[in-house]
Write a protein that holds these residues in place. Structure first.
Motif, mmCIF file in Angstrom:
data_model
loop_
_atom_site.group_PDB
_atom_site.id
_atom_site.type_symbol
_atom_site.label_atom_id
_atom_site.label_comp_id
_atom_site.label_asym_id
_atom_site.label_seq_id
_atom_site.Cartn_x
_atom_site.Cartn_y
_atom_site.Cartn_z
ATOM 1 N N ARG A 44 80.177 -71.028 7.995
ATOM 2 C CA ARG A 44 79.339 -71.048 9.200
ATOM 3 C C ARG A 44 79.709 -72.241 10.064
ATOM 4 O O ARG A 44 80.363 -72.111 11.094
ATOM 5 C CB ARG A 44 77.845 -71.065 8.817
ATOM 6 C CG ARG A 44 76.914 -70.643 9.960
ATOM 7 C CD ARG A 44 76.604 -71.740 10.964
ATOM 8 N NE ARG A 44 75.944 -72.892 10.375
ATOM 9 C CZ ARG A 44 75.705 -74.015 11.034
ATOM 10 N NH1 ARG A 44 76.086 -74.169 12.298
ATOM 11 N NH2 ARG A 44 75.122 -75.048 10.432
ATOM 12 N N GLU A 74 83.465 -72.755 10.571
ATOM 13 C CA GLU A 74 84.109 -71.818 11.492
ATOM 14 C C GLU A 74 83.947 -72.257 12.945
ATOM 15 O O GLU A 74 84.529 -71.653 13.840
ATOM 16 C CB GLU A 74 83.540 -70.414 11.296
ATOM 17 C CG GLU A 74 84.482 -69.328 11.776
ATOM 18 C CD GLU A 74 84.015 -67.932 11.423
ATOM 19 O OE1 GLU A 74 84.857 -67.043 11.269
ATOM 20 O OE2 GLU A 74 82.788 -67.730 11.309
ATOM 21 N N SER A 94 88.773 -68.819 12.953
ATOM 22 C CA SER A 94 87.938 -67.616 12.918
ATOM 23 C C SER A 94 88.368 -66.794 11.722
ATOM 24 O O SER A 94 89.455 -66.215 11.710
ATOM 25 C CB SER A 94 88.084 -66.805 14.210
ATOM 26 O OG SER A 94 87.292 -65.629 14.147
ATOM 27 N N LYS A 150 86.364 -64.033 4.763
ATOM 28 C CA LYS A 150 85.029 -64.583 4.505
ATOM 29 C C LYS A 150 84.526 -64.184 3.117
ATOM 30 O O LYS A 150 83.996 -65.007 2.366
ATOM 31 C CB LYS A 150 84.037 -64.090 5.568
ATOM 32 C CG LYS A 150 84.067 -64.881 6.856
ATOM 33 C CD LYS A 150 82.719 -64.863 7.548
ATOM 34 C CE LYS A 150 82.596 -65.989 8.545
ATOM 35 N NZ LYS A 150 81.246 -66.194 9.052
ATOM 36 N N ALA A 176 77.207 -67.544 7.916
ATOM 37 C CA ALA A 176 77.347 -67.012 9.277
ATOM 38 C C ALA A 176 76.152 -67.419 10.125
ATOM 39 O O ALA A 176 75.167 -67.970 9.632
ATOM 40 C CB ALA A 176 77.449 -65.484 9.249
ATOM 41 N N GLU A 217 81.047 -59.831 11.981
ATOM 42 C CA GLU A 217 80.315 -60.830 11.205
ATOM 43 C C GLU A 217 79.236 -60.153 10.358
ATOM 44 O O GLU A 217 79.016 -60.497 9.194
ATOM 45 C CB GLU A 217 79.680 -61.844 12.163
ATOM 46 C CG GLU A 217 79.192 -63.108 11.498
ATOM 47 C CD GLU A 217 80.306 -64.133 11.327
ATOM 48 O OE1 GLU A 217 79.998 -65.320 11.309
ATOM 49 O OE2 GLU A 217 81.475 -63.753 11.192
ATOM 50 N N VAL A 226 78.911 -60.344 6.259
ATOM 51 C CA VAL A 226 77.706 -60.856 5.588
ATOM 52 C C VAL A 226 77.121 -59.781 4.681
ATOM 53 O O VAL A 226 76.661 -60.071 3.567
ATOM 54 C CB VAL A 226 76.670 -61.334 6.630
ATOM 55 C CG1 VAL A 226 75.383 -61.759 5.929
ATOM 56 C CG2 VAL A 226 77.231 -62.493 7.449
ATOM 57 N N VAL A 229 71.996 -67.636 5.998
ATOM 58 C CA VAL A 229 72.494 -67.330 7.341
ATOM 59 C C VAL A 229 71.687 -68.117 8.360
ATOM 60 O O VAL A 229 70.456 -68.197 8.265
ATOM 61 C CB VAL A 229 72.388 -65.818 7.635
ATOM 62 C CG1 VAL A 229 72.777 -65.523 9.078
ATOM 63 C CG2 VAL A 229 73.256 -65.021 6.678
#
Length: 514
Positions: A16, A19, A25, A31, A50, A58, A62, A80
């Motif tokens: 998170r 990034e 990215s 991820k 994230a 994304e 997740v 998150v």
């Protein structure tokens, strides 16, 4: 070292906050791979993966992470970042199968007033509305007090007021960030000591940034003040100068503060390499713990001390991180450095031959060539086969090659005391050198024998900077003879091998040396 040993949670936010590094990215697949490695191998306590509502990709990443976490028993450890938007962030997280929201709220009066245009009371009302909805939906709620470090410094009453309004709202972790990395260790200790004493029943996290290069020192100060949870990233990824390094924080808390951690540090280097590859952000060779050179002794005196009694070894040993110690070979090498490398290769050389090999290593080091343990067998073979014949000596040589262009060679060479200058051309650099050297040697009634075989090698697992070994088999009137030479440039390795056969044959002819 502190004797107040207690367990410190480490929360990794590489996926998170990391990034937010310029140019980084991660793809959904990357991820998921990093998340699995962090929880299953490194065994961090929590991961933040994230920000809610960023993108569909994304969301898919997740969702995959949450599905895997539940299957493997890591549910509730995936977090998150969400926003004060009542239902939207909460619903997004619920749709991914998430169980924890890290709610970003305004930790400074200036942010609240300037960015939101709201009073403390108005912001509190909005925060509580989102918190209430998240709890109602079964999420665990943590809150980030954004820009808390400046907020506490500029207007502590605002921070106290916000905490008073939220302390009984069912929030699990109050996460206090040094958002712009402005704090010193003294300031961290003072401010966190105050917060922990004012709100002794609350759980505080510290989220440091490294703008002054003080992130790890600030972590130590926060833990001394009573904080039990620290946020880090792999390889210091993060905005501007990055976040606190997971590797540095882990070893410092264990070694310098006697704290208990969950992580398995033997996986730190492997996961660092994974993140380095996926992020495209290269780590420095001298980065603590994970850098390529940090367990390499360069000075000969250090190798000597280790040889005689481990004098330059510390608790921070490479074995802890599934690494090995090495002893660099170069112009600063001594006998002990060479012996250490010979032991690793299980090679035994006489004292006389060790001196010869060491002299060659120092000579190569003077030309700024990097020499590794893998290069050493090539150097040994080259030195032990070399004779001290000096009938011919290369003074200078320039070889140029180009795509779809004929190669050329220019050289200045001394043959039996006479200096010659010659040039040649050919199909490749070595062919051009042979053309030039034959123009000189015909004046001395000598021509290079024909090649029967030509082999170029680098050490197994070698890098592009590795030394190159060239072994040439010559057809000397029906007798096959081999010469070898070592150089960082494969063409010049071949050139040196060619000079050896000339020297050998001139010596056999009984000619005078240079």
């Amino acid at each position: 070292m502190s004797t107040d040993s207690r367990h410190i949670q480490l929360m990794d936010t590489t996926l998170r906050d990391g990034e937010q590094t310029q140019g980084v990215s991660f793809t959904p697949v990357e991820k998921v791979s990093i998340a699995k490695a962090l929880l299953q191998s490194l065994r961090v306590d929590r991961i933040e993966v994230a920000s809610a509502r960023v993108s569909q990709g994304e969301k898919e990443a997740v969702t995959s992470i949450n599905e895997w976490a539940k299957q493997e028993g890591f549910a509730g450890r995936v977090e998150v970042l969400g926003f004060v938007d009542h239902t939207r962030s909460v619903d997004w997280i619920l749709e991914t199968g998430g169980e924890v929201i890290n709610l970003l709220i305004k930790g400074s009066e200036k942010h609240c007033r300037v960015q939101l245009g709201k009073t403390l009371a108005q912001h509190t009302e909005d925060v509580l509305q989102t918190v209430s909805y998240a709890l109602e939906k079964g999420l665990k709620v943590n809150v980030y007090l954004e820009d808390w470090s400046n907020g506490y410094h500029d207007d502590p009453d605002y921070v106290y007021g916000l905490m008073d309004n939220l302390q009984n709202a069912g929030i699990s972790h109050f996460m206090l960030p040094d958002t712009l990395g402005v704090l010193s260790p003294d300031e961290v200790f003072s401010s966190f000591s105050d917060m922990c004493k004012r709100y002794p029943k609350l759980q505080f996290d510290f989220h440091p940034h490294n703008d002054y290069g003080l992130a790890t020192a600030n972590v130590m100060a926060a833990v001394r003040a009573g904080v039990n949870a620290i946020h880090c990233t792999i390889n210091c990824l993060g905005e501007r100068a990055g976040n606190a390094s997971m590797a540095e924080v882990a070893v410092v808390l264990r070694d310098k503060m006697n704290m208990q951690l969950s992580i398995d540090e033997s996986h730190i280097v492997r996961i660092s390499a994974m993140v380095e590859n996926f992020s495209g952000k290269r780590i420095a060779a001298n980065a603590p713990i994970v850098g390529a050179d940090v367990f390499t002794q360069t000075a000969g005196i250090h190798a000597d001390g280790d040889q005689k009694g481990g004098l330059y070894k510390t608790k921070l040993g490479p074995e802890r991180f599934s690494r090995t110690r090495s002893y660099a070979l170069g112009k600063m090498s001594g006998k002990a450095s060479l012996k250490k490398n010979l032991e690793m290769l299980e090679l035994d050389l006489s004292e006389e031959n060790q001196k010869k090999v060491l002299a060659r290593i120092v000579s190569l080091g003077d030309s700024k060539q990097t020499i590794t343990t893998d290069d050493l067998p090539f150097i040994i073979a080259d030195v032990l086969e070399s004779k001290s014949y000096q009938h011919i000596k290369l003074l200078n040589c320039s070889i140029t090659s180009g795509l779809d262009l004929e190669s050329t060679a220019s050289l200045r060479i001394k043959v039996m005391g006479t200096t010659h200058v010659a040039s040649g051309s050919g199909n490749g650099g070595f062919d051009a050198f042979v053309d030039a050297i034959n123009k000189v040697m015909t004046q001395h009634n000598y021509t290079l024998p024909a090649l029967a075989d030509f082999e170029v090698r680098i050490p197994k697992g070698g890098h592009t900077s590795a030394l190159t070994e060239c072994v040439i088999t010559w057809n000397c009137d029906g007798e096959l003879r081999k010469t070898r030479a070592v150089h960082s440039n494969q063409v010049f390795a071949a050139v040196l091998a060619a000079l050896k056969i000339i020297n050998i044959q001139l010596h056999e002819l009984g000619l005078s040396q240079v």
